[in-house]
Design an enzyme around this catalytic site. Structure first.
Site, PDB file in Angstrom:
ATOM      1  N   GLU A  86       0.833  -1.216   0.000  1.00  0.00           N
ATOM      2  CA  GLU A  86       0.000   0.000   0.000  1.00  0.00           C
ATOM      3  C   GLU A  86       0.863   1.261   0.000  1.00  0.00           C
ATOM      4  O   GLU A  86       0.659   2.170   0.802  1.00  0.00           O
ATOM      5  CB  GLU A  86      -0.934   0.005   1.209  1.00  0.00           C
ATOM      6  CG  GLU A  86      -1.911  -1.151   1.198  1.00  0.00           C
ATOM      7  CD  GLU A  86      -3.052  -0.982   2.195  1.00  0.00           C
ATOM      8  OE1 GLU A  86      -2.851  -0.291   3.204  1.00  0.00           O
ATOM      9  OE2 GLU A  86      -4.133  -1.531   1.944  1.00  0.00           O
ATOM     10  N   GLU A 138      -6.582  -7.924  -0.724  1.00  0.00           N
ATOM     11  CA  GLU A 138      -7.097  -7.951   0.655  1.00  0.00           C
ATOM     12  C   GLU A 138      -8.594  -7.684   0.652  1.00  0.00           C
ATOM     13  O   GLU A 138      -9.024  -6.540   0.557  1.00  0.00           O
ATOM     14  CB  GLU A 138      -6.412  -6.895   1.534  1.00  0.00           C
ATOM     15  CG  GLU A 138      -4.978  -7.212   1.891  1.00  0.00           C
ATOM     16  CD  GLU A 138      -4.347  -6.161   2.823  1.00  0.00           C
ATOM     17  OE1 GLU A 138      -5.072  -5.483   3.570  1.00  0.00           O
ATOM     18  OE2 GLU A 138      -3.119  -6.016   2.764  1.00  0.00           O
TER      19      GLU A 138
HETATM   20  C1  GAL Z   1      -4.246  -2.896   5.066  1.00  0.00           C
HETATM   21  C2  GAL Z   1      -2.823  -3.404   5.211  1.00  0.00           C
HETATM   22  C3  GAL Z   1      -2.805  -4.680   6.034  1.00  0.00           C
HETATM   23  C4  GAL Z   1      -3.579  -4.480   7.302  1.00  0.00           C
HETATM   24  C5  GAL Z   1      -4.987  -4.000   6.973  1.00  0.00           C
HETATM   25  C6  GAL Z   1      -5.835  -3.718   8.184  1.00  0.00           C
HETATM   26  O1  GAL Z   1      -4.290  -1.613   4.625  1.00  0.00           O
HETATM   27  O2  GAL Z   1      -2.274  -3.665   3.948  1.00  0.00           O
HETATM   28  O3  GAL Z   1      -1.483  -5.018   6.314  1.00  0.00           O
HETATM   29  O4  GAL Z   1      -2.933  -3.549   8.083  1.00  0.00           O
HETATM   30  O5  GAL Z   1      -4.918  -2.814   6.281  1.00  0.00           O
HETATM   31  O6  GAL Z   1      -6.018  -4.853   8.916  1.00  0.00           O
END
Ligand code: GAL
Length: 840
Positions: free
Chosen positions: A183, A252
């Protein structure tokens, strides 16, 4: 044909055979999907972070992920776990990355390796080792020489390790994808030119390592070719990659959210999660990764934040303990099967989209060979929609998508959960003779023998280098005998400003008060009357870190500890500033220096027993021995009676506990329909953010286990219990005529020619049986599992079938049809069955 050509063909066939035989595959991508050996694939992936469970749990977690319909396991690589000090590597225990990757391969799944090495992940310091901060001239995650050297070195180390073990798919291994950075887009946007330069460098560096498989950069709109930019979020259907020749990937898909001490526990309804995934696939997506599929535990001091809880459960399909979270796990499994049935049509190209109403759409995929798959969506969060598609009509629940793998029959709707739900319970495990505690007083020996002094106040992380959560600041304050307050009893006010995260104030050896921040506001101010006496007073401040930040611009520069000012108000002179006087410092606790958490350390001091234990004193160490209970149901410690501290079993830290920090916020009822965010669905308001602390079975010996607790605040160890996590009850909530895959398969195979009634399936955990039916109603029941109630329509024989087929069994199925429950209780009304069965 010339014989040369024939010979050439034979050689090619032979080589191809060798190549296939060796299990090697080429991984690439095109505009639609990741391709494996030239085949486009719809890939379902899930995050399981290896250090967040024990190696003994890995095979079972991976197996359950496979049964849940996953093709890929995704994990970050945790730099600070692997290189605790410069050049000293650690790849053992729950940091045995190679073992983890090999287990995934054994299970027949692929791996997506997110090397980072910045990982965010609510992990201490975002995965960076703290020593990295102290390399001269370093500046994290930007176009900075010293940083790039270290990042390159670690990334290369991991890549070479994977290559040496032949773990890339191009070598016959399971790794089909990698990730560099995490990110970085938003960060680059903030810092401009050096950020852009860094992105280019990171991309080149990664590609230059020659893994033979594609790299991704998540949330990075300008990811340089050939790197694929991907989406992270609760929804990603709107996303498109930066080039038309890259596939649409979702690295994600947040299955829930993390918990912070002081915050309620977030959850995400399975219906909405399934809706978001179906929506992504219908818009042409071909790779989805659940973050997290198993969240697990932040053992030791690995939690970041600050203030991230030890549990990283995340409301994931596999819960913190590795048990199925139902109905989420089952509902996603059904979704994955439905998607896979559509795969031949899905990989053929882009869908054609037709509106079916104001808020309704059909997405239709067709392959050249005639396969057809349709997704019918109703985006209206409030009402059902009856839509016409082909020459049939379909009823779509609010905020839902129906999947039709043959463009005709619905096998799945995201808002119709066929999977059972389960309510879990924590049951006390009788420990023979109970825990019998002994105590060791940290306070007596601790803050008097300071290790060094300085004029003024020191930043905590620079001082401790995160070797401990604790830093003592102490100073002397002289009070003249003629101070007014000594007569009036109106004690002066001590005000201490701290950059975080928690603070215990001791005046002449007695705890005077405590203050602490939160994830959103780590800073804190202590301001209370303090009982000073004439003469020299000792003010001792125990500053406590609760995990280092893991996200935000240059989070590595954020301060912690008592930076002041520190003032005393209400003296004859008015206000006295203590910030610039001489302060004595001590890093860590006496008990830490003595390793009281370990078997050898704990036997090096005198512990006391009896009434002393129940005195609820601050800064106390407690220890006890216990034997492991029989069986393999997951275990936890109920720490509900304690304040704040850390807990160890046989020398290994279960993590920080803080049940005294209650969850503030409002936990109102939550409807699955409508756009989700992490504040929408919350539980535990007013209770401890985290009460139970996972004890992995493999940490226990059959007998003589050492349990050590360090309590900062004054909790009561007599209220600590070992508990087992088990299913309490299981529920089904099935609508009449609810689509099922089974039904479709029976029709497709010609076994039946009209729709079948759905079935309610119930099963308890291993070793359990259904002992009673707590609730059953066919009609219009209301509520959710655990609190069902009858509606205005109820079939009078709703219980009978379940009493008959389920009680005394470990599992059962009952057809959801009026005749089973004594006839239709309300014709022309849409009915459903809700049932709750108790497991014991
Ligand atoms: C995303 C990040 C993950 C984790 C998630 C929140 O933005 O890439 O590593 O932090 O947020 O759980």
């Amino acid at each position: 044909m010339s014989s040369k050509l024939v010979m050439w063909d034979v050689i090619m066939v032979f080589l191809f055979g060798l190549w296939v035989g060796s299990g090697k595959a080429s991984v690439s991508y095109d505009s639609k999907a990741i391709t494996i050996n030239g085949q486009r694939r719809i890939l379902i992936s899930g995050s399981i972070h290896y250090p967040r469970s024990s190696p003994e749990m890995w095979p079972d977690l991976i197996q359950k992920a496979k049964e849940g319909g996953l093709d890929v396991i995704q994990t970050y690589v945790f730099w600070n776990g692997h290189e605790p000090s410069p050049g000293q590597y650690y790849f053992e225990g729950n940091y045995d990355l190679v073992k983890f990757v090999k287990l995934v391969k054994q299970a027949g799944l692929y791996v997506h390796l997110r090397i980072g090495p910045y990982v965010c992940a609510e992990w201490n310091f975002g995965g960076f080792p703290v020593w990295l901060k102290y390399i001269p001239g370093i500046n994290f995650r930007t176009d900075n020489g010293p940083f790039k050297v270290q990042m390159h070195k670690f990334t290369e180390k991991i890549v070479n390790m994977m290559k040496a073990e032949r773990l890339y798919e191009s070598q016959g291994g399971p790794i089909i994808l990698s990730q560099i950075e995490n990110e970085y887009g938003p960060m680059e946007y903030e810092i401009g030119a050096p950020g852009q330069a860094y992105t280019k460098w990171a991309a080149q560096m990664a590609v230059g390592l020659g893994t033979g498989v594609p790299w991704v950069m998540c949330k990075q709109d300008d990811a340089p070719d050939p790197i694929i930019n991907t989406c992270n979020g609760f929804y990603c259907d709107y996303f498109s990659p930066n080039k038309a020749y890259k596939p649409k990937m979702w690295t994600e898909a947040w299955t829930g959210w993390f918990t912070e001490f002081g915050g309620p526990v977030p959850y995400r309804p399975a219906e909405d999660l399934a809706f978001s995934v179906a929506r992504f696939i219908q818009k042409g997506g071909s790779f989805i990764n659940y973050y997290m599929y198993h969240g697990g535990t932040n053992f030791g001091r690995t939690a970041g934040g600050p203030f991230i809880t030890t549990s990283y459960d995340y409301d994931a399909p596999l819960d913190e303990y590795g048990l199925l979270r139902q109905p989420k796990w089952g509902h996603l499994k059904d979704l994955h099967r439905a998607i896979k049935l559509c795969e031949p049509a899905l990989v053929s190209g882009d869908p054609s989209v037709t509106p079916l109403g104001n808020y309704q759409e059909a997405h239709v995929f067709r392959s050249k060979s005639g396969a057809c798959a349709a997704f019918l969506a109703n985006y209206n969060p409030r009402s059902f929609a009856k839509v016409a598609f082909g020459d049939l009509h379909y009823n779509l629940p609010p905020w839902s998508i129906s999947i039709l793998p043959d463009c005709k029959n619905t096998v799945y709707n995201t808002a119709r959960v066929g999977a059972q739900s389960a309510q879990m319970k924590m049951v006390r495990v009788p420990v023979h003779g109970g825990f019998s505690w002994q105590a060791y007083d940290e306070e007596t020996s601790s803050y008097d023998d300071a290790k060094f002094t300085a004029v003024g106040l020191l930043e905590q992380i620079n001082t401790t280098r995160d070797a401990s959560d604790y830093l003592w600041y102490s100073t002397d304050v002289k009070i003249e005998a003629n101070e007014e307050f000594l007569k009036s009893g109106k004690y002066p006010v001590l005000t201490v400003l701290s950059a975080g995260h928690a603070l215990h104030v001791f005046i002449n050896g007695r705890l005077s008060g405590t203050a602490y921040g939160s994830l959103e506001f780590p800073k804190l101010t202590f301001s209370e009357n303090v009982m000073l006496r004439a003469g020299i007073n000792k003010i001792s401040l125990l500053s406590v870190a609760v995990g280092l930040p893991n996200v935000g611009p240059h989070f590595e520069t954020w301060n912690a500890g008592v930076l002041g000012p520190i003032t005393l108000n209400g003296l004859n002179e008015g206000r006295r500033d203590l910030s610039w006087q001489k302060w004595s410092y001590k890093i860590g606790l006496e008990g830490e220096a003595l390793s009281l958490h370990s078997l050898s350390g704990s036997s090096s001091v005198e512990w006391v027993e009896g009434s002393f234990v129940a005195r609820r004193q601050p800064l106390m160490w407690y220890k006890t021995m216990f034997n492991a209970p029989a069986g393999n149901t997951p275990l936890a410690l109920d720490m509900g009676s304690m304040g704040k501290g850390q807990v160890w079993i046989n020398g290994q830290s279960l993590g920080r506990y803080w049940p005294a920090y209650k969850a503030s916020g409002t936990c109102s009822e939550c409807n699955y329909a409508g756009t989700y965010n992490e504040k929408k669905c919350l539980s535990n308001c007013g209770e401890a953010s985290q009460r139970w602390y996972h004890v992995p079975h493999s940490w226990l010996n059959p007998t003589g286990n050492l349990l050590v607790v360090f309590e900062e605040w004054g909790g009561d160890p007599n209220g600590i219990f070992l508990v087992r996590r088990e299913i309490d009850s299981v529920c089904a909530n099935i609508f009449e005529w609810q689509p099922t895959l089974m039904n479709w398969q029976m029709q497709a195979s010609g076994k039946v020619n009209k729709p079948l009634r759905p079935k309610a399936h119930l099963w308890c955990g291993p070793g359990q049986k259904i002992s009673s039916i707590k609730f059953a109603s066919f009609g219009t029941p209301e509520g959710v599992c655990g609190s069902f109630r009858e509606g205005s329509c109820h079939a009078h024989k709703s219980y009978d079938a379940f009493q008959r087929s389920c009680v005394g069994q470990s599992s059962c199925s009952v057809t959801v049809a009026p005749e089973i429950f004594g006839g239709d209780p309300c014709p022309n009304v849409m009915k459903k069955l809700s049932v709750e069965a108790v497991c014991s």
